[in-house]
Design an enzyme around this catalytic site. Structure first.
Site, PDB file in Angstrom:
ATOM      1  N   ALA A 190       0.883  -1.337  -0.132  1.00 53.73           N
ATOM      2  CA  ALA A 190      -0.038   0.297   0.155  1.00 53.73           C
ATOM      3  C   ALA A 190       0.962   1.202  -0.117  1.00 53.73           C
ATOM      4  O   ALA A 190       0.350   2.541  -0.143  1.00 53.73           O
ATOM      5  CB  ALA A 190      -0.671  -0.527   1.480  1.00 53.73           C
ATOM      6  N   ASN A 204       0.684  -4.140   8.174  1.00 51.90           N
ATOM      7  CA  ASN A 204       1.762  -4.115   6.427  1.00 51.90           C
ATOM      8  C   ASN A 204       2.454  -3.475   6.489  1.00 51.90           C
ATOM      9  O   ASN A 204       3.747  -3.236   5.985  1.00 51.90           O
ATOM     10  CB  ASN A 204       0.720  -4.649   5.436  1.00 51.90           C
ATOM     11  CG  ASN A 204      -0.035  -6.051   5.698  1.00 51.90           C
ATOM     12  OD1 ASN A 204       0.639  -6.840   6.969  1.00 51.90           O
ATOM     13  ND2 ASN A 204      -1.282  -5.967   6.303  1.00 51.90           N
ATOM     14  N   HIS A 215      -0.944   7.279   3.764  1.00 47.35           N
ATOM     15  CA  HIS A 215      -0.048   6.513   4.315  1.00 47.35           C
ATOM     16  C   HIS A 215       1.296   7.424   4.138  1.00 47.35           C
ATOM     17  O   HIS A 215       1.298   8.133   3.143  1.00 47.35           O
ATOM     18  CB  HIS A 215       0.811   5.457   3.753  1.00 47.35           C
ATOM     19  CG  HIS A 215      -0.370   4.234   3.773  1.00 47.35           C
ATOM     20  ND1 HIS A 215      -0.523   3.314   5.154  1.00 47.35           N
ATOM     21  CD2 HIS A 215      -0.528   3.500   3.177  1.00 47.35           C
ATOM     22  CE1 HIS A 215      -1.389   2.036   5.304  1.00 47.35           C
ATOM     23  NE2 HIS A 215      -2.006   2.588   3.739  1.00 47.35           N
TER      24      HIS A 215
HETATM   25  N1  LIG Z   1       1.371  -5.526   2.199  1.00 41.69           N
HETATM   26  C1  LIG Z   1       0.708  -4.387   1.917  1.00 41.69           C
HETATM   27  O1  LIG Z   1       0.694  -2.898   1.917  1.00 41.69           O
HETATM   28  C2  LIG Z   1      -1.106  -5.611   2.218  1.00 41.69           C
HETATM   29  C3  LIG Z   1      -2.000  -4.479   2.352  1.00 41.69           C
HETATM   30  C4  LIG Z   1      -3.041  -5.022   2.767  1.00 41.69           C
HETATM   31  C5  LIG Z   1      -3.484  -5.607   2.449  1.00 41.69           C
HETATM   32  N2  LIG Z   1      -2.261  -7.263   2.864  1.00 41.69           N
HETATM   33  C6  LIG Z   1      -2.560  -8.469   3.367  1.00 41.69           C
HETATM   34  O2  LIG Z   1      -2.303  -9.033   2.869  1.00 41.69           O
HETATM   35  C7  LIG Z   1      -3.560 -10.041   3.069  1.00 41.69           C
HETATM   36  C8  LIG Z   1      -5.176 -10.583   2.771  1.00 41.69           C
HETATM   37  O3  LIG Z   1      -5.639  -9.214   1.681  1.00 41.69           O
HETATM   38  P1  LIG Z   1      -6.861  -9.182   1.169  1.00 41.69           P
HETATM   39  O4  LIG Z   1      -7.697  -8.149   1.528  1.00 41.69           O
HETATM   40  O5  LIG Z   1      -7.255 -10.408   0.067  1.00 41.69           O
HETATM   41  O6  LIG Z   1      -7.733 -10.234   2.714  1.00 41.69           O
HETATM   42  P2  LIG Z   1      -9.234 -11.147   2.641  1.00 41.69           P
HETATM   43  O7  LIG Z   1      -9.711 -11.093   3.637  1.00 41.69           O
HETATM   44  O8  LIG Z   1     -10.012 -10.692   1.402  1.00 41.69           O
HETATM   45  O9  LIG Z   1      -9.047 -11.985   1.722  1.00 41.69           O
HETATM   46  C9  LIG Z   1      -7.844 -13.439   2.529  1.00 41.69           C
HETATM   47  C10 LIG Z   1      -8.559 -14.986   1.559  1.00 41.69           C
HETATM   48  O10 LIG Z   1      -7.244 -15.965   2.303  1.00 41.69           O
HETATM   49  C11 LIG Z   1      -8.106 -16.956   3.025  1.00 41.69           C
HETATM   50  N3  LIG Z   1      -7.563 -17.761   4.025  1.00 41.69           N
HETATM   51  C12 LIG Z   1      -7.520 -17.319   4.777  1.00 41.69           C
HETATM   52  N4  LIG Z   1      -6.730 -17.906   6.114  1.00 41.69           N
HETATM   53  C13 LIG Z   1      -6.189 -19.317   4.879  1.00 41.69           C
HETATM   54  C14 LIG Z   1      -5.442 -20.333   5.115  1.00 41.69           C
HETATM   55  N5  LIG Z   1      -4.521 -20.471   6.343  1.00 41.69           N
HETATM   56  N6  LIG Z   1      -5.347 -20.856   3.809  1.00 41.69           N
HETATM   57  C15 LIG Z   1      -5.730 -20.729   2.510  1.00 41.69           C
HETATM   58  N7  LIG Z   1      -6.892 -19.129   2.535  1.00 41.69           N
HETATM   59  C16 LIG Z   1      -6.509 -18.610   3.808  1.00 41.69           C
HETATM   60  C17 LIG Z   1      -9.506 -16.700   3.124  1.00 41.69           C
HETATM   61  O11 LIG Z   1     -10.686 -17.428   3.015  1.00 41.69           O
HETATM   62  C18 LIG Z   1     -10.013 -15.239   2.291  1.00 41.69           C
HETATM   63  O12 LIG Z   1     -10.720 -15.487   1.135  1.00 41.69           O
HETATM   64  C19 LIG Z   1      -4.404  -9.831   4.654  1.00 41.69           C
HETATM   65  O13 LIG Z   1      -3.382 -10.818   5.272  1.00 41.69           O
HETATM   66  C20 LIG Z   1      -4.087  -8.683   4.339  1.00 41.69           C
HETATM   67  O14 LIG Z   1      -2.987  -8.148   6.334  1.00 41.69           O
HETATM   68  C21 LIG Z   1      -1.360  -6.115   2.657  1.00 41.69           C
END
Ligand SMILES: NC(=O)c1ccc[n+]([C@@H]2O[C@H](COP(=O)([O-])OP(=O)(O)OC[C@H]3O[C@@H](n4cnc5c(N)ncnc54)[C@H](O)[C@@H]3O)[C@@H](O)[C@H]2O)c1
Length: 274
Positions: A131, A197, A227
């Site tokens: 992000a 994150n 941010h």
């Molecule tokens: N690096 C960054 O700047 C940044 C920014 C936003 C989000 N993220 C991270 O990215 C990740 C995903 O974000 P999102 O918006 O797609 O979330 P989301 O909740 O929409 O999707 C996550 C998916 O992963 C699945 N899931 C959860 N645990 C699981 C497991 N053990 N095995 C398999 N599948 C599993 C869930 O069922 C869901 O479908 C989160 O951890 C979030 O914190 C990082």
């Protein structure tokens, strides 16, 4: 490219739609690791929603099954627990992983396990900027001697619902931007894991989790997630500010995150990486 995804939520779904619009990335096979007991449903959804990718689809529920599909590259976009359960196995098998749930690195033991697994398998953990922007400059300046790095994360009050911010301030009654957390990136990641994150990314690129200062802010006038970080080094003073729209599927996720993951994939296959 034979692509593996861990998780099929907001980031994964948007990423697949963007891949379909990116001519440089041609998928030969897509394997998605989802939650146990949901693979039939997941397989049908993949075919129905992303059939236009023109690749083969498979839905699995373990790292071993994902590896059996021989992915060139895996993108983790599922969350902390999925990092713990699946990513070390994939790295040990020698497959590179783009890790989106970067906040996982705030946990010392997990960070050590991930680094050891990558070394054992000769694989790389790729941390996308996510992000935030300016991570290239921050990481580049590290050898120049960073003296301070301060990050401010500001989101609308609703984006902090369900976090300790609820007890620190009256989120519903806020009239102006309010700082409800000041501390290190490690404390921010521990107390606000679902928002950890960006602080983690800035910490890893710059001064580390214990020397990166973090302020978290709730602003009733904010329409998206902002941010901002300032880094002071021997050669430059750098300030970066990004005003992101939240992604339609998840108010906590800034939409630029998905584009930064797409960039990692494009840079794997395009003749020029930038
Ligand atoms: N690096 C960054 O700047 C940044 C920014 C936003 C989000 N993220 C991270 O990215 C990740 C995903 O974000 P999102 O918006 O797609 O979330 P989301 O909740 O929409 O999707 C996550 C998916 O992963 C699945 N899931 C959860 N645990 C699981 C497991 N053990 N095995 C398999 N599948 C599993 C869930 O069922 C869901 O479908 C989160 O951890 C979030 O914190 C990082």
């Amino acid at each position: 490219m034979r692509l593996g995804l861990i998780g099929y939520g907001n980031i994964a779904g948007t990423l697949l739609r963007l891949i379909a619009e990116t001519p440089e990335i041609r998928l030969e096979a897509l394997t998605v690791l989802g939650l146990p007991g949901k693979t039939d449903e997941l397989g049908k959804d993949l075919e129905a929603s992303h059939g236009g990718l023109g690749c083969s689809f498979a839905a699995v529920s373990s790292a071993e099954e994902l590896l059996a599909a021989k992915p060139d590259f895996v993108v983790e976009c599922a969350g902390h627990q999925a990092v713990v359960s699946h990513v070390p196995t994939i790295l040990k098998a020698g497959v590179d992983v783009v890790l989106v749930s970067i906040g996982a690195f705030a946990h010392r033991e997990l960070e050590a396990e991930l680094r050891a697994a990558a070394e054992e398998g000769g694989a790389r953990i790729v941390l996308p900027a996510g992000a935030v922007g300016g991570i290239d400059l921050l990481a580049a300046l590290r050898p120049a001697g960073l003296t301070s790095v301060t990050y401010q994360g500001c989101k609308p009050p609703a984006a902090w619902a369900g976090t300790p911010a609820e007890t620190a301030v009256d989120l519903d009654g806020l009239k102006e931007a309010t700082v409800f957390f000041t501390g290190t990136a490690r404390d921010a990641a521990a107390q606000y894991p679902k928002n950890a994150n960006v602080a983690a990314t800035i910490a890893l690129a710059g001064l580390g989790f214990d020397d990166t200062k973090v302020e978290l802010i709730a602003d009733p006038a904010a329409s998206g997630n902002t941010h901002e970080f300032t880094a002071v080094s021997g050669v430059a003073r750098t300030s970066i500010r990004i005003e992101n729209l939240p992604s339609p599927g998840n108010i906590k996720t800034s939409v630029t995150t998905v584009y930064s993951v797409l960039r990692e994939l494009r840079n794997r296959v395009a003749p020029v990486a930038i």
